[in-house]
Design a protein around this motif. Sequence first.
Motif, short mmCIF file in Angstrom:
data_model
loop_
_atom_site.label_atom_id
_atom_site.label_comp_id
_atom_site.label_asym_id
_atom_site.label_seq_id
_atom_site.Cartn_x
_atom_site.Cartn_y
_atom_site.Cartn_z
N VAL A 88 0.86 -1.19 0.00
CA VAL A 88 0.00 0.00 0.00
C VAL A 88 0.89 1.24 0.00
CG1 VAL A 88 -1.90 -1.13 1.24
CG2 VAL A 88 -0.08 0.01 2.53
N PRO A 89 0.34 2.40 -0.35
CA PRO A 89 1.11 3.64 -0.20
C PRO A 89 1.44 3.89 1.27
CG PRO A 89 -0.83 3.97 -1.58
CD PRO A 89 -0.98 2.63 -0.95
N ILE A 90 2.52 4.59 1.51
CA ILE A 90 2.96 4.84 2.89
C ILE A 90 1.90 5.61 3.67
CG2 ILE A 90 4.66 6.10 4.29
CD1 ILE A 90 6.76 5.37 2.19
N ASP A 91 1.22 6.53 3.03
CA ASP A 91 0.22 7.31 3.78
C ASP A 91 -0.94 6.45 4.27
OD1 ASP A 91 -1.11 6.98 1.40
OD2 ASP A 91 -1.36 9.13 0.98
N GLN A 92 -1.16 5.30 3.63
CA GLN A 92 -2.20 4.38 4.12
C GLN A 92 -1.74 3.71 5.41
OE1 GLN A 92 -4.11 2.05 1.08
NE2 GLN A 92 -4.71 0.46 2.51
N VAL A 93 -0.45 3.43 5.52
CA VAL A 93 0.08 2.88 6.78
C VAL A 93 -0.03 3.93 7.87
CG1 VAL A 93 2.09 1.84 7.91
CG2 VAL A 93 1.65 1.39 5.49
N GLU A 94 0.22 5.19 7.52
CA GLU A 94 0.08 6.27 8.50
C GLU A 94 -1.35 6.35 9.01
OE1 GLU A 94 3.55 9.49 7.34
OE2 GLU A 94 1.60 9.66 6.33
N VAL A 127 -3.51 3.96 9.28
CA VAL A 127 -3.81 2.81 10.13
C VAL A 127 -3.12 2.92 11.49
CG1 VAL A 127 -3.46 0.31 10.38
CG2 VAL A 127 -4.32 1.24 8.22
N THR A 128 -1.88 3.39 11.49
CA THR A 128 -1.07 3.39 12.72
C THR A 128 -1.12 4.70 13.49
OG1 THR A 128 0.91 4.14 11.53
CG2 THR A 128 0.52 1.75 11.69
N GLY A 129 -1.46 5.79 12.82
CA GLY A 129 -1.42 7.09 13.47
C GLY A 129 -0.01 7.65 13.56
N LEU A 130 0.95 7.02 12.92
CA LEU A 130 2.34 7.48 12.95
C LEU A 130 2.62 8.38 11.76
CD1 LEU A 130 4.06 4.07 13.87
CD2 LEU A 130 3.59 5.99 15.41
N ASP A 131 3.59 9.28 11.93
CA ASP A 131 3.98 10.19 10.85
C ASP A 131 5.41 9.86 10.46
OD1 ASP A 131 4.23 12.22 9.06
OD2 ASP A 131 4.20 13.85 10.52
N PHE A 132 5.58 9.21 9.32
CA PHE A 132 6.90 8.79 8.88
C PHE A 132 7.58 9.90 8.07
CE2 PHE A 132 4.15 4.95 8.80
CZ PHE A 132 4.72 4.29 9.88
N PHE A 133 8.90 9.99 8.22
CA PHE A 133 9.74 10.82 7.35
C PHE A 133 9.28 12.28 7.31
CE2 PHE A 133 9.16 6.54 5.19
CZ PHE A 133 10.21 5.93 5.88
N HIS A 134 8.84 12.78 8.44
CA HIS A 134 8.20 14.11 8.47
C HIS A 134 9.20 15.26 8.36
CE1 HIS A 134 9.50 14.52 12.68
NE2 HIS A 134 9.13 13.26 12.81
N GLN A 135 10.50 14.97 8.40
CA GLN A 135 11.48 16.05 8.25
C GLN A 135 11.77 16.36 6.79
OE1 GLN A 135 12.39 17.94 10.45
NE2 GLN A 135 12.56 16.96 12.44
N LEU A 136 11.25 15.55 5.88
CA LEU A 136 11.40 15.86 4.46
C LEU A 136 10.56 17.09 4.12
CD1 LEU A 136 11.05 12.30 2.87
CD2 LEU A 136 13.14 13.63 3.10
N PRO A 137 10.94 17.83 3.09
CA PRO A 137 10.08 18.94 2.63
C PRO A 137 8.67 18.43 2.35
CG PRO A 137 12.22 19.02 1.53
CD PRO A 137 12.20 17.73 2.31
N ASP A 138 7.67 19.21 2.69
CA ASP A 138 6.28 18.76 2.62
C ASP A 138 5.90 18.21 1.25
OD1 ASP A 138 5.97 19.42 5.24
OD2 ASP A 138 4.98 21.35 4.87
#
Length: 414
Positions: free
Chosen positions: A258-264, A266-277
């Motif tokens: 699945v796309p990474i944002d779909q995992v976000e 489901v889990t409520g986690l924010d991955f790789f958030h230091q990358l430019p938006d």
Amino acid sequence: MYRFLLLITLLCPVFMRAQNLDEQLRTVEAELEALDAQKATLNERLGGLKMQRIQRDLKAIGLPSEDYIMHSAMALQYAEKYEQAAWVAHIILPDVTTGNVGRTNDFRPDPLVETGTAVEADYFLKYLQPDSTYEFDGFGYDRGHLAPSADFRWSEKALSESYYYSNMSPQVADFNREAWAELEALLRGYLYENPGVQLYVVTGPVLEEGLPVIERSVNKVAIPERYFKVALDLDNGRGIGFIMPNEKISYPLESFAVPIDQVEAVTGLDFFHQLPDDQEATLEQALDKSAWLPELAGGDVEPLFPPGLPPNYFNTVQCRQYMGKGEEINVCGTVVSTRYSRSGNLWLNIDKRFPNQIFSVFIRKKDLPNFSYDPQLVLANKKVCFSGKVENFSGTPTMNIHFEEAINIGVPAK
């Protein structure tokens, strides 16, 4: 006497040359030992620098939460309530393709978790026998690695730390040793296909209220129903996520991608958030499965979605449960490869090509005249439904088709 002195005079240079040769050998051996010691020191220093860089890069790209523990080559957040990590982040280095450090199996509590982690007795008990062997009393779950030890086989220290109980989660044996292990190998294999790339990986259980626990465990470790894994390749600008149930899995890995944002979500986690938006949004929303799964790039396809099929119609994974039952069913999928055998019989592989076939169709040479068309040419790359009995052919569900009427090109509407 004169002859004796003459003999000594003649032999002395020989002895001196022999002695000098021995000294040279000892000198070279000593120099090699010094070089080995220097190499060992440099390798240790190099490993330390690699681990420092991993820590730097993990922080730079953004860890899922501020409350984390940093080990030599992985970071994690420990969820005390569930007695396991909420997530573990690490980087698979290009060095994994040449590393040769083997399993250490030195399972132990994580000294950096102040509240204490799970322990061996959360997974099994062992009793010393009179013959100095142990009798094991298991609780039914594997100590499943979140960050797999093989991802650290370039460093003895990093690999050993992967055996902390903070990096373990109770997994069904058939899941841990099959589908989960296949996913771990898939990501390591990605580095063979993309030399020089490093993968950012975050893994964890989907922790939810009301999860069951291992009742006999001393710390009542929670048993997750699902696990997630996300991977990011910054060099090539692509990412992928997986959500998989903690059970024996029949479907291929791409069914859980699945796309990474779909995992976000489901889990409520924010991955790789230091990358430019903008970059983060692009990487986490897009998904090109074929870039990560070589079989898809080669022509394989995903099995059809079961809820989209009519009653008594099954996809190529579901049909296995009817193998050898003698019941006539309809099996639907995409014809991804075809071939005539030496004896003139036609084989069709559905959804997955040889040697990964999950369902095959067999049309004998003597039955080919029953078709008004050449099945090899007409059916190739088509979605097709086959009607008949599913037999076991060397472990692969296989259907023997005798007549054109048993084949329906296209999938009927539900």
